[in-house]
Scaffold this motif. Structure first.
Motif, PDB file in Angstrom:
ATOM      1  N   TYR A 337      69.453  95.466  33.295  1.00  0.00           N
ATOM      2  CA  TYR A 337      69.529  96.753  34.093  1.00  0.00           C
ATOM      3  C   TYR A 337      69.165  96.309  35.394  1.00  0.00           C
ATOM      4  O   TYR A 337      68.182  95.808  35.770  1.00  0.00           O
ATOM      5  CB  TYR A 337      68.618  97.548  33.430  1.00  0.00           C
ATOM      6  N   PRO A 338      70.095  96.949  36.340  1.00  0.00           N
ATOM      7  CA  PRO A 338      69.810  96.835  37.656  1.00  0.00           C
ATOM      8  C   PRO A 338      68.620  97.383  38.213  1.00  0.00           C
ATOM      9  O   PRO A 338      68.101  98.243  37.443  1.00  0.00           O
ATOM     10  CB  PRO A 338      71.223  97.334  38.164  1.00  0.00           C
ATOM     11  N   LYS A 339      67.995  96.907  39.133  1.00  0.00           N
ATOM     12  CA  LYS A 339      66.841  97.455  39.778  1.00  0.00           C
ATOM     13  C   LYS A 339      66.688  98.861  39.933  1.00  0.00           C
ATOM     14  O   LYS A 339      65.889  99.516  39.671  1.00  0.00           O
ATOM     15  CB  LYS A 339      66.427  96.694  41.000  1.00  0.00           C
ATOM     16  N   SER A 340      67.910  99.596  40.252  1.00  0.00           N
ATOM     17  CA  SER A 340      67.797 100.868  40.651  1.00  0.00           C
ATOM     18  C   SER A 340      68.203 101.619  39.716  1.00  0.00           C
ATOM     19  O   SER A 340      68.339 103.034  39.744  1.00  0.00           O
ATOM     20  CB  SER A 340      68.873 101.296  42.073  1.00  0.00           C
ATOM     21  N   SER A 341      68.697 101.252  38.355  1.00  0.00           N
ATOM     22  CA  SER A 341      69.089 102.223  37.406  1.00  0.00           C
ATOM     23  C   SER A 341      67.902 102.836  36.560  1.00  0.00           C
ATOM     24  O   SER A 341      66.586 102.410  36.950  1.00  0.00           O
ATOM     25  CB  SER A 341      69.794 101.149  36.196  1.00  0.00           C
ATOM     26  N   THR A 349      57.855 102.472  35.806  1.00  0.00           N
ATOM     27  CA  THR A 349      56.901 103.576  36.057  1.00  0.00           C
ATOM     28  C   THR A 349      56.074 104.014  34.856  1.00  0.00           C
ATOM     29  O   THR A 349      55.068 104.970  34.963  1.00  0.00           O
ATOM     30  CB  THR A 349      57.474 104.450  37.044  1.00  0.00           C
ATOM     31  N   GLY A 350      57.121 103.933  33.701  1.00  0.00           N
ATOM     32  CA  GLY A 350      56.380 104.627  32.503  1.00  0.00           C
ATOM     33  C   GLY A 350      56.528 105.861  32.516  1.00  0.00           C
ATOM     34  O   GLY A 350      56.233 106.819  31.654  1.00  0.00           O
ATOM     35  N   ARG A 351      57.397 106.580  33.273  1.00  0.00           N
ATOM     36  CA  ARG A 351      57.759 107.943  33.311  1.00  0.00           C
ATOM     37  C   ARG A 351      59.272 108.287  33.155  1.00  0.00           C
ATOM     38  O   ARG A 351      60.016 107.854  33.253  1.00  0.00           O
ATOM     39  CB  ARG A 351      57.492 108.697  34.952  1.00  0.00           C
ATOM     40  N   PRO A 352      59.354 109.427  32.017  1.00  0.00           N
ATOM     41  CA  PRO A 352      60.899 109.675  31.663  1.00  0.00           C
ATOM     42  C   PRO A 352      61.571 110.367  32.757  1.00  0.00           C
ATOM     43  O   PRO A 352      60.891 110.696  33.758  1.00  0.00           O
ATOM     44  CB  PRO A 352      60.366 110.851  30.576  1.00  0.00           C
ATOM     45  N   SER A 353      62.813 110.320  32.382  1.00  0.00           N
ATOM     46  CA  SER A 353      63.532 111.252  33.558  1.00  0.00           C
ATOM     47  C   SER A 353      64.876 111.744  33.050  1.00  0.00           C
ATOM     48  O   SER A 353      65.415 111.335  31.906  1.00  0.00           O
ATOM     49  CB  SER A 353      64.297 110.247  34.583  1.00  0.00           C
ATOM     50  N   LEU A 354      65.346 112.970  33.620  1.00  0.00           N
ATOM     51  CA  LEU A 354      66.468 113.611  32.844  1.00  0.00           C
ATOM     52  C   LEU A 354      67.590 113.770  33.741  1.00  0.00           C
ATOM     53  O   LEU A 354      67.240 114.048  35.176  1.00  0.00           O
ATOM     54  CB  LEU A 354      65.947 115.188  32.590  1.00  0.00           C
ATOM     55  N   HIS A 355      68.826 113.355  33.631  1.00  0.00           N
ATOM     56  CA  HIS A 355      69.931 113.401  34.392  1.00  0.00           C
ATOM     57  C   HIS A 355      71.056 113.940  34.014  1.00  0.00           C
ATOM     58  O   HIS A 355      71.353 114.170  32.873  1.00  0.00           O
ATOM     59  CB  HIS A 355      70.384 111.796  34.712  1.00  0.00           C
ATOM     60  N   ARG A 356      72.006 114.490  34.913  1.00  0.00           N
ATOM     61  CA  ARG A 356      73.533 114.721  34.620  1.00  0.00           C
ATOM     62  C   ARG A 356      74.148 113.464  35.102  1.00  0.00           C
ATOM     63  O   ARG A 356      73.898 112.972  36.030  1.00  0.00           O
ATOM     64  CB  ARG A 356      73.723 115.840  35.393  1.00  0.00           C
ATOM     65  N   GLU A 360      72.786 111.397  41.536  1.00  0.00           N
ATOM     66  CA  GLU A 360      73.115 110.272  42.425  1.00  0.00           C
ATOM     67  C   GLU A 360      72.603 108.834  41.731  1.00  0.00           C
ATOM     68  O   GLU A 360      73.260 107.899  41.935  1.00  0.00           O
ATOM     69  CB  GLU A 360      72.257 110.246  43.900  1.00  0.00           C
ATOM     70  N   ALA A 361      71.486 109.004  40.800  1.00  0.00           N
ATOM     71  CA  ALA A 361      71.066 107.991  40.458  1.00  0.00           C
ATOM     72  C   ALA A 361      71.858 107.364  39.291  1.00  0.00           C
ATOM     73  O   ALA A 361      72.191 106.145  39.216  1.00  0.00           O
ATOM     74  CB  ALA A 361      69.730 108.348  39.607  1.00  0.00           C
ATOM     75  N   ILE A 362      72.754 108.224  38.435  1.00  0.00           N
ATOM     76  CA  ILE A 362      73.507 107.743  37.619  1.00  0.00           C
ATOM     77  C   ILE A 362      74.914 107.244  38.120  1.00  0.00           C
ATOM     78  O   ILE A 362      75.616 106.139  37.672  1.00  0.00           O
ATOM     79  CB  ILE A 362      73.868 108.977  36.516  1.00  0.00           C
ATOM     80  N   GLU A 363      75.470 108.019  39.348  1.00  0.00           N
ATOM     81  CA  GLU A 363      76.505 107.516  39.815  1.00  0.00           C
ATOM     82  C   GLU A 363      76.249 106.194  40.763  1.00  0.00           C
ATOM     83  O   GLU A 363      77.220 105.235  40.140  1.00  0.00           O
ATOM     84  CB  GLU A 363      76.757 108.461  40.951  1.00  0.00           C
ATOM     85  N   SER A 364      75.177 105.769  41.090  1.00  0.00           N
ATOM     86  CA  SER A 364      74.704 104.333  41.556  1.00  0.00           C
ATOM     87  C   SER A 364      74.822 103.626  40.468  1.00  0.00           C
ATOM     88  O   SER A 364      75.179 102.317  40.605  1.00  0.00           O
ATOM     89  CB  SER A 364      73.360 104.593  42.135  1.00  0.00           C
TER      90      SER A 364
END
Length: 814
Positions: A337-341, A349-356, A360-364
């Protein structure tokens, strides 16, 4: 109605009242209704389509009277009793005006207002209360509908209009099938029909979209009967309560309950992760992948992740689609997994995230991973959650949940639910990881206590198998060993400590060491078991005094053992058993049998003797030793297991390894509940050309003759390089036998992997090596023997003893 040509009759009112505030109807000369106002519909309940064309007498008074309608209206001025559509009666102020229609025919204009006086037929209904009730129904925020016997809508509340996206006028007269999806319609209409038939209220749940642009909702529907004064069901009332939030809350609780029940059923890291994926897919996500730190699969303590690109091993994945086509790797493979993924950041970080997927994070992430981006586009993935698997403050891995079939995106409630599932999964994974580490440690300990490499010997060809139990009971105390003995003999040993766990393994190691020590003394099998029994009794006594109640250690220490000695010179076997299954012997013609050993007590019982059995075997025969785990399994008892073992042994096999593998595969279940030790030996025999024996007189002059015999025989064998050493050793051993022993005296040479020199005599007194002083004449013989040989020792015989020594010959051949 043509009001311009109306000619009022003389009456007490003097002029036509205001029709906008009254219920009005027009009746022709035949007594049929030709006009019907909206106020009349509200007063009597009949819609315009049902009123026009019907006899006025039946419509207004419920009478079937016929004849001249002008006469019927006589006396109908003032207060009169009218009949409502639902059957109840009401008092009304009625006035009739005669007029002519456009063709000049007579007609009547009837005008009525509700009377304020109580009606004899029903309880008083104040107009003010009716207005309040009407307002309450019309403004009710709950979806409420009233249907007639034909299942057509009569009324609808503001809540129904809001949910259905229709006005009350648009809903009136329409059936449920004209408004709602088919699967909802059938349930609702069937419920309404049952209410009309039984008169009992119905309650049921439906789900779907109330209108095309709305989200799918869940409704608790209540259908109740509305009765007329006579008690007959005239209409039904339908109330729908939106229970979508309650439904999803209940589904989340059920999912968490299933997670607790189904996850962690095995102490296996991969299986535990797969259980999480199986539970969550289809109920929370359309696709899920679980990647863990690679060290978890080896049971190693995981370290907190650092910033940067991370490599995780795919532990499990699942999808609503067959074949899991959304995945870019397979279970067991490593994904970088890339560093920015989001997964890399989640691990750090141990923190969850929610994305569409448009974030920007998913597109990157897709830009740096074209293969994964192609999957996103191909399956229409639109919503993603990345959840850490954390236990004891350490992030063990990440779970990625995706939706593509479910049109609704993940929300915060889904994120909380996924976190709870991941937290429970992480605890189960960590427990599995810790069990893997403990089991690996125990296995390493046990294997270190088992023979790492069997000692070289030429008496038998050996194949062995050790299968640890695949159960939560832990490791057992099964062991095996092959011990070279003096005189080219070999000892075959198989044993089993009752119980499981590290204690059983440690006890097994102590017993195996004791057997090797006792075997070096060349004790007969029955005597060796006596000493071993004493050792087990002492060990149990020690553990009784050092017991810790908190550890819940079982104090009973019992073991079984089978000790077998094979002599390739005489081709005879001697064996004794301590509570152990008997050995099997397979002759060269493949006929198998079990040796009838005397049933000795297990080790640790004490006080009972052990007996040995001796028999002769043909060269090339098989000696099969095993523990009870091979023949006593949950599927059958010991007797049937022995019969199956005998059948398999009588099948021809090309090699000992093939026989061992066949026995393991055919006799054991997929997950054995007990350890299994298996030892198979094919016997070899030393031919007469490898053994030389001479009887010697008890005369010191015989020493020189013995040296000469040895020298000639070594020359025949081509062992010239060890001739001097052999002559020296023979000279010393024969001299000691003549000087300190007694007749008969015998010299034997055995050419095996080493040159064995044996001198036996009739005395049972064993010699001891001592260091001679300067002026001593004796005491140097055994010291020289020890210096010039690889090893030496004493073996007690039935009629005396034998002193033996082994001289290395570096695998020389004649």
């Amino acid at each position: 109605m043509d009001m311009e040509n109306a000619t009022p009759l003389e009456n007490s009112f003097g002029q036509l009242p205001d029709s906008a505030t009254l219920a009005t109807a027009v009746i022709d000369a035949r007594g049929n209704v030709t006009g019907w106002s909206a106020s009349a519909q509200r007063l009597l309940g009949y819609p315009y389509a049902e009123a026009v064309g019907r006899p006025a007498a039946r419509l207004l008074w419920g009478s079937d009277a016929t004849g001249d309608f002008s006469a019927l209206l006589e006396g109908r001025r003032g207060t009169t009793v009218l009949r409502h559509q639902d059957g109840h009666h009401m008092e009304a102020e009625l006035q009739a005006y005669a007029s002519l229609d456009r063709e000049g025919n007579a007609q009547w204009l009837i005008m009525a207002t509700r009377s304020q006086q109580p009606c004899l037929h029903q309880a008083p209904r104040p107009h003010k209360d009716e207005a309040t009730t009407e307002e309450a129904f019309a403004q009710c925020h709950l979806p409420m509908m009233i249907y007639d016997a034909k299942l057509r809508a009569l009324r609808g509340s503001a809540g129904a209009a809001r949910e259905l996206g229709l006005t009350e006028e648009q809903m009136r007269g329409r059936r449920v099938t004209d408004i709602l999806p088919p699967h909802i319609c059938s349930t609702v209409e069937e419920g309404m029909r049952r209410v009309f038939e039984t008169g009992e209220p119905e309650r049921f749940q439906v789900h779907g979209q109330p209108r095309q642009e709305a989200d799918e909702r869940f409704w608790a529907v209540s259908v109740s009967p509305l009765r007329n004064p006579a008690g007959r069901v005239r209409h039904v009332q339908l109330i729908a309560l939106d229970v979508t939030e309650q439904h999803w809350a209940r589904e989340r609780l059920l999912l968490l309950n299933d997670v607790s029940a189904q996850m962690g059923s095995t102490l296996d890291v991969t299986r535990t992760a797969q259980e999480m994926a199986d539970v969550a897919v289809g109920r929370l996500a359309d696709f899920i992948s679980i990647d863990l730190l690679d060290s978890l699969f080896r049971g190693v303590e995981p370290m907190p992740s650092a910033e940067g690109s991370v490599a995780l091993r795919r532990a499990a994945q699942q999808s609503v689609l067959p074949g899991i086509p959304e995945s870019v790797i397979q279970p067991g493979e490593v994904d970088n997994y890339p560093k920015s993924s989001p997964p890399a950041r989640c691990l750090a970080t141990g923190r969850p995230s929610l994305h569409r997927t448009l974030d920007e994070a998913i597109e990157s992430w897709q830009v740096s991973d074209p293969e994964r981006a192609a999957k996103v586009r191909a399956f229409g993935m639109h919503s993603i959650m990345v959840i850490p698997l954390c236990a004891r403050g350490i992030t063990l891995g990440v779970a990625v949940l995706v939706r593509h079939r479910c049109l609704e995106p993940f929300d915060e409630n889904d994120l909380l639910l996924a976190e709870e599932i991941a937290a429970r999964a992480a605890v189960a994974v960590d427990n599995a990881r810790r069990f893997t580490r403990e089991r690996t440690t125990a296995l390493a300990l046990q294997r270190s206590l088992l023979p790492q490499r069997l000692a070289a010997q030429e008496a038998v060809e050996v194949a062995h198998r050790y299968i640890p139990a695949l159960s939560r009971a832990g490791l057992g105390g099964d062991w095996f060993d092959v011990i070279p003995l003096s005189g080219a003999r070999v000892a075959l040993v198989v044993g089993d400590v009752v119980g499981h766990g590290l204690r059983a393994s440690a006890t097994m190691g102590r017993l195996r060491t004791a057997v090797r020590t006792l075997a070096d003394v060349d004790l007969p099998p029955e005597e060796l078991l006596v000493h071993l029994d004493d050792l087990v009794t002492h060990l149990r006594t020690e553990e009784d005094t050092a017991i810790d109640d908190e550890l819940e250690i079982v104090t009973d220490l019992i073991a079984t053992c089978l000790y077998l000695v094979y002599d390739p010179v005489s081709r005879r076997c001697t064996a004794a058993g301590a509570g152990h299954p008997p050995p099997a012997v397979v002759r060269p013609d493949c006929a198998a049998e079990f040796i009838d050993l005397p049933v000795g007590p297990p080790l640790g019982v004490g006080g009972l003797p052990f007996e040995a059995v001796e028999w002769e075997v043909s060269p090339g025969s098989l000696l099969v030793l095993y523990t009870d785990g091979l023949v006593e399994v949950p599927e059958h008892d010991l007797g049937k297991g022995l019969a199956l073992l005998r059948q398999r042994l009588e099948r021809p096999a090309r090699s000992l390894a093939a026989i061992a593998d066949d026995l393991i595969q055919s006799l054991l279940p997929a997950q054995p509940s007990d350890d299994v030790a298996l030892l198979i030996a094919r016997t070899r025999a030393l031919d007469t050309g490898q053994v030389a024996t001479w009887d010697l007189p008890p005369d010191p002059a015989a020493v020189g003759g013995a040296r000469d015999k040895v020298s000639r025989r070594l020359a025949d064998w081509g062992l010239h390089e060890v001739a001097f050493t052999a002559e020296l050793v023979v000279s010393e051993l024969v001299t000691n036998a003549i000087r300190y022993g007694g007749p008969p005296i015998q010299l034997r040479l055995i050419r095996d992997t080493v040159l064995i020199c044996e001198v036996s005599d009739g005395s049972s007194t064993a010699p001891h090596m001592r260091r001679a002083r300067i002026f001593d004449e004796g005491g140097r013989g055994l010291l020289l023997v020890a210096q010039f040989t690889e090893r030496w020792g004493t073996r007690h015989l039935a009629g005396g003893k034998s002193i033996w020594a082994e001289i290395g010959i570096q695998n020389e051949r004649p």
